[in-house]
Design an enzyme around this catalytic site. Structure first.
Site, PDB file in Angstrom:
ATOM      1  N   GLY A 260      20.961  35.382  34.273  1.00 47.86           N
ATOM      2  CA  GLY A 260      21.948  35.080  35.326  1.00 47.86           C
ATOM      3  C   GLY A 260      23.379  35.129  34.839  1.00 47.86           C
TER       4      GLY A 260
ATOM      5  CB  CYS B 133      27.875  35.257  37.906  1.00 47.77           C
ATOM      6  SG  CYS B 133      27.618  35.065  39.670  1.00 47.77           S
TER       7      CYS B 133
ATOM      8  CE  LYS C 287      32.941  29.718  44.167  1.00 49.05           C
ATOM      9  NZ  LYS C 287      33.492  30.416  43.031  1.00 49.05           N
TER      10      LYS C 287
ATOM     11  CB  ALA D 295      19.600  43.248  21.793  1.00 53.24           C
TER      12      ALA D 295
ATOM     13  N   GLY E  12      46.962  27.153  33.362  1.00 55.99           N
ATOM     14  CA  GLY E  12      46.698  28.443  33.995  1.00 55.99           C
ATOM     15  C   GLY E  12      46.419  28.284  35.478  1.00 55.99           C
TER      16      GLY E  12
ATOM     17  N   GLY F 261      45.453  30.762  37.476  1.00 57.36           N
ATOM     18  CA  GLY F 261      44.721  31.961  37.902  1.00 57.36           C
ATOM     19  C   GLY F 261      43.548  31.534  38.772  1.00 57.36           C
TER      20      GLY F 261
ATOM     21  CG  ASP G  84      33.240  39.744  33.194  1.00 59.55           C
ATOM     22  OD1 ASP G  84      33.317  40.357  34.270  1.00 59.55           O
ATOM     23  OD2 ASP G  84      33.250  38.503  33.114  1.00 59.55           O
TER      24      ASP G  84
ATOM     25  CB  ALA H 125      29.545  38.408  39.885  1.00 60.41           C
TER      26      ALA H 125
ATOM     27  CG  HIS I 126      36.381  35.259  72.393  1.00 65.61           C
ATOM     28  ND1 HIS I 126      37.540  34.913  71.738  1.00 65.61           N
ATOM     29  CD2 HIS I 126      36.210  34.339  73.377  1.00 65.61           C
ATOM     30  CE1 HIS I 126      38.068  33.831  72.321  1.00 65.61           C
ATOM     31  NE2 HIS I 126      37.273  33.458  73.316  1.00 65.61           N
TER      32      HIS I 126
HETATM   33  P1  NAI Z   1      43.253  34.702  35.247  1.00 66.71           P
HETATM   34  O1  NAI Z   1      43.627  35.892  34.465  1.00 66.71           O
HETATM   35  O2  NAI Z   1      42.896  34.813  36.681  1.00 66.71           O
HETATM   36  O3  NAI Z   1      44.460  33.617  35.179  1.00 66.71           O
HETATM   37  C1  NAI Z   1      44.946  33.095  33.987  1.00 66.71           C
HETATM   38  C2  NAI Z   1      46.282  32.444  34.276  1.00 66.71           C
HETATM   39  O4  NAI Z   1      46.709  31.765  33.110  1.00 66.71           O
HETATM   40  C3  NAI Z   1      47.360  33.465  34.643  1.00 66.71           C
HETATM   41  O5  NAI Z   1      48.002  33.075  35.838  1.00 66.71           O
HETATM   42  C4  NAI Z   1      48.302  33.378  33.442  1.00 66.71           C
HETATM   43  O6  NAI Z   1      49.642  33.629  33.774  1.00 66.71           O
HETATM   44  C5  NAI Z   1      48.095  31.948  32.968  1.00 66.71           C
HETATM   45  N1  NAI Z   1      48.498  31.730  31.588  1.00 66.71           N
HETATM   46  C6  NAI Z   1      48.302  32.549  30.534  1.00 66.71           C
HETATM   47  N2  NAI Z   1      48.856  32.013  29.434  1.00 66.71           N
HETATM   48  C7  NAI Z   1      49.418  30.823  29.796  1.00 66.71           C
HETATM   49  C8  NAI Z   1      50.150  29.817  29.107  1.00 66.71           C
HETATM   50  N3  NAI Z   1      50.430  29.927  27.812  1.00 66.71           N
HETATM   51  N4  NAI Z   1      50.577  28.715  29.779  1.00 66.71           N
HETATM   52  C9  NAI Z   1      50.313  28.619  31.113  1.00 66.71           C
HETATM   53  N5  NAI Z   1      49.641  29.545  31.806  1.00 66.71           N
HETATM   54  C10 NAI Z   1      49.175  30.644  31.160  1.00 66.71           C
HETATM   55  O7  NAI Z   1      42.089  33.999  34.404  1.00 66.71           O
HETATM   56  P2  NAI Z   1      41.056  32.852  34.768  1.00 66.71           P
HETATM   57  O8  NAI Z   1      41.526  32.055  35.927  1.00 66.71           O
HETATM   58  O9  NAI Z   1      40.804  32.143  33.489  1.00 66.71           O
HETATM   59  O10 NAI Z   1      39.767  33.673  35.215  1.00 66.71           O
HETATM   60  C11 NAI Z   1      39.119  34.537  34.278  1.00 66.71           C
HETATM   61  C12 NAI Z   1      38.400  35.677  34.962  1.00 66.71           C
HETATM   62  O11 NAI Z   1      37.304  35.200  35.715  1.00 66.71           O
HETATM   63  C13 NAI Z   1      39.327  36.415  35.901  1.00 66.71           C
HETATM   64  O12 NAI Z   1      39.220  37.790  35.630  1.00 66.71           O
HETATM   65  C14 NAI Z   1      38.785  36.119  37.273  1.00 66.71           C
HETATM   66  O13 NAI Z   1      38.901  37.212  38.161  1.00 66.71           O
HETATM   67  C15 NAI Z   1      37.318  35.770  37.009  1.00 66.71           C
HETATM   68  N6  NAI Z   1      36.894  34.779  37.996  1.00 66.71           N
HETATM   69  C16 NAI Z   1      36.641  35.182  39.268  1.00 66.71           C
HETATM   70  C17 NAI Z   1      36.323  34.250  40.231  1.00 66.71           C
HETATM   71  C18 NAI Z   1      36.129  34.702  41.634  1.00 66.71           C
HETATM   72  O14 NAI Z   1      35.970  35.886  41.857  1.00 66.71           O
HETATM   73  N7  NAI Z   1      36.155  33.807  42.619  1.00 66.71           N
HETATM   74  C19 NAI Z   1      36.189  32.829  39.919  1.00 66.71           C
HETATM   75  C20 NAI Z   1      36.534  32.510  38.573  1.00 66.71           C
HETATM   76  C21 NAI Z   1      36.856  33.472  37.653  1.00 66.71           C
END
Ligand code: NAI
Length: 445
Positions: free
Chosen positions: A38, A41, A50, A113, A174, A176, A301, A309, A432
């Protein structure tokens, strides 16, 4: 030496879906997994978050209970129950994947592996060979490089998903996708949440206007954001950062979550196979997900392209089709994404900022949740959808935040894959009352 048609390394969404698809298409597959099936994800990513997000959503609804005529409601929040429910969801899905991998054409080897050469891997003391190999080893959380090592334990998202107590004060580094989802969840759970972000705005993948509205929405709920702030130290007291005016500020915290991105999960033994890769960029692949050694593919990834995912799954299917010599219509360039905050946000294709930066001619059509009957009935009046359209009516992208925006964006993705114009979208009958009418009314403008 055991021989098979296809070796897959890693049983996350990329690996297990590729195995299932290849097996159904007649290939004998050996898939290796050193941990639970799995991947990130299911075990420590999308699915457990979720489950938490649903708990958070219910709490938010209960906090507004009087709006729904429920007066004097009282409840106790028990994080142990929340964790137990999450674990049950994960384990039920995990056994589903194990059943799926019990297909007669698939052998699941629960061991790590390692490449011996470009056609051979070794696992649990046995060697395996195949004419094709798919690498699907995923990613690992990145950590900040600080002058001094952190003088306390810093959590990553996996740690926070199995925490046995509710942190009173949580500092997230962060803003993100991971940072924003956890900020939204733990704020609803009752933690005092502070987010420290390096950039000017959260969620760089999202239209900046929408990202700002989402951040403001979380601020209204009590989350504190420090933008344009660089973390300089993590101490026993909390997180120290330099704010945009150059002042050193400390955020006191009981727990610290590091969410500054993920890095492709590459291994030294990859060098035995001879393809190009690096720790930062992951495994180099072409449009068919072939590495520089063409019979070896890298999906998900680990190739650092789109860390999602569903991207991994479709890359895996495309790689298997390529191995089978089968043409397909998979559009990896149209990749929807969602952020499960509350309200949720989602996007596909170009944002307004991207159109401006690239000098692309566009018209931006907007529509608001507050003008939609179903949204008001749901008490979900907050939200904005921006549909970017070319002068010829082609759909360039759509970015939105608001209840169930991921479902709306999914419709746009389907239409983009079929080159539907905005006029054609406006002419499609939408039920609707549904939130999908928000998209239709943007198209009608
Ligand atoms: P991210 O790349 O989305 O965000 C990381 C954030 O950390 C950025 O905004 C960046 O500017 C900030 N950052 C970097 N260095 C920093 C610093 N020194 N001080 C403060 N902020 C800093 O990475 P995240 O959130 O860790 O996610 C990782 C991956 O997992 C991403 O590619 C994301 O797409 C994926 N993911 C997807 C989800 C979804 O589709 N719902 C859910 C969770 C993760």
């Amino acid at each position: 030496m055991k021989e098979t048609d296809l070796i897959i390394i890693g049983a996350g969404p990329g690996g297990y879906r590729a195995a299932e698809y290849a097996a159904k298409n007649g290939l004998k597959v050996v898939i290796f997994e050193g941990d639970h099936v799995g991947g990130t994800c299911l075990n420590v990513g999308c699915i457990p978050t979720k489950s938490f997000a649903r708990d958070a959503e219910i709490i938010q609804t209960l906090n507004n209970a009087e709006t729904f005529g429920l007066n004097g409601l009282d409840y106790n929040f028990d994080i142990q129950n929340v964790i137990q429910r999450k674990d049950e969801v994960v384990s039920s899905l995990r056994s589903g994947i194990e059943t799926l991998l019990s297909h007669p054409n698939i052998t699941l080897v629960k061991a790590e592996a390692k490449f011996v050469d470009a056609h051979t891997v070794t696992a649990a003391g046995e060697e395996y060979t195949a004419p094709h190999i798919v690498i699907a080893t995923g990613s690992v959380p990145k950590a900040l490089r600080l002058d001094e090592p952190a003088s306390r334990r810093v959590l990553d998202s996996s740690d926070l998903l199995s925490i046995d107590h509710l942190p009173e004060r949580l500092c997230i580094i962060g803003a993100g996708v991971i940072g924003m989802e956890f900020a939204s969840i733990f704020n609803a759970f009752g933690s005092e949440v502070t987010v420290v972000e390096f950039l000017k705005e959260c969620l760089p993948v999202l239209d900046a206007d929408i990202a700002k509205r989402l951040r403001k929405s979380l601020e209204k709920r009590g989350v504190t954001f420090h933008m344009q702030s660089a973390v300089t130290a993590i101490t026993n007291d909390g997180v120290v950062f330099m704010d945009k005016k150059g002042n050193a500020v400390t955020v006191e915290a009981d727990e610290v979550l590091m969410a500054v991105g993920r890095a492709p999960r590459v291994f030294d033994h990859f060098s035995h196979a001879g393809f190009e890769y690096s720790e930062r960029m992951g495994v180099v692949v072409n449009e068919h997900l072939q590495t520089t050694v063409p019979h070896i593919y890298a999906i998900g990834d680990v190739n650092g392209r789109q860390m999602l995912a569903h991207a991994a799954e479709m890359q895996g299917i495309h790689a298997v089709n390529h191995i089978l010599g089968k043409a397909d219509e998979i559009r990896l360039d149209i990749m929807p994404a969602a952020i499960f905050t509350q309200p949720e946000a989602a996007c596909v294709g170009l944002s307004e900022d991207c159109c401006k930066e690239r000098g692309i001619e566009y018209v931006c059509k907007k529509s608001f949740w507050r003008a939609n009957g179903k949204a008001l009935a749901m008490n979900e009046s907050e939200g904005l959808l921006k549909l970017m359209v070319s002068p010829q009516g082609g759909i360039l992208g759509c970015h939105a935040y608001g209840a169930h925006s991921a479902d709306l964006i999914q419709e746009v993705s389907a239409l983009m894959c079929r080159n539907t114009t905005v006029e054609q979208l406006a002419a499609i009958v939408h039920i609707h009352p549904t939130l999908s009418e928000i998209l239709q009314s943007a198209a009608e403008q």
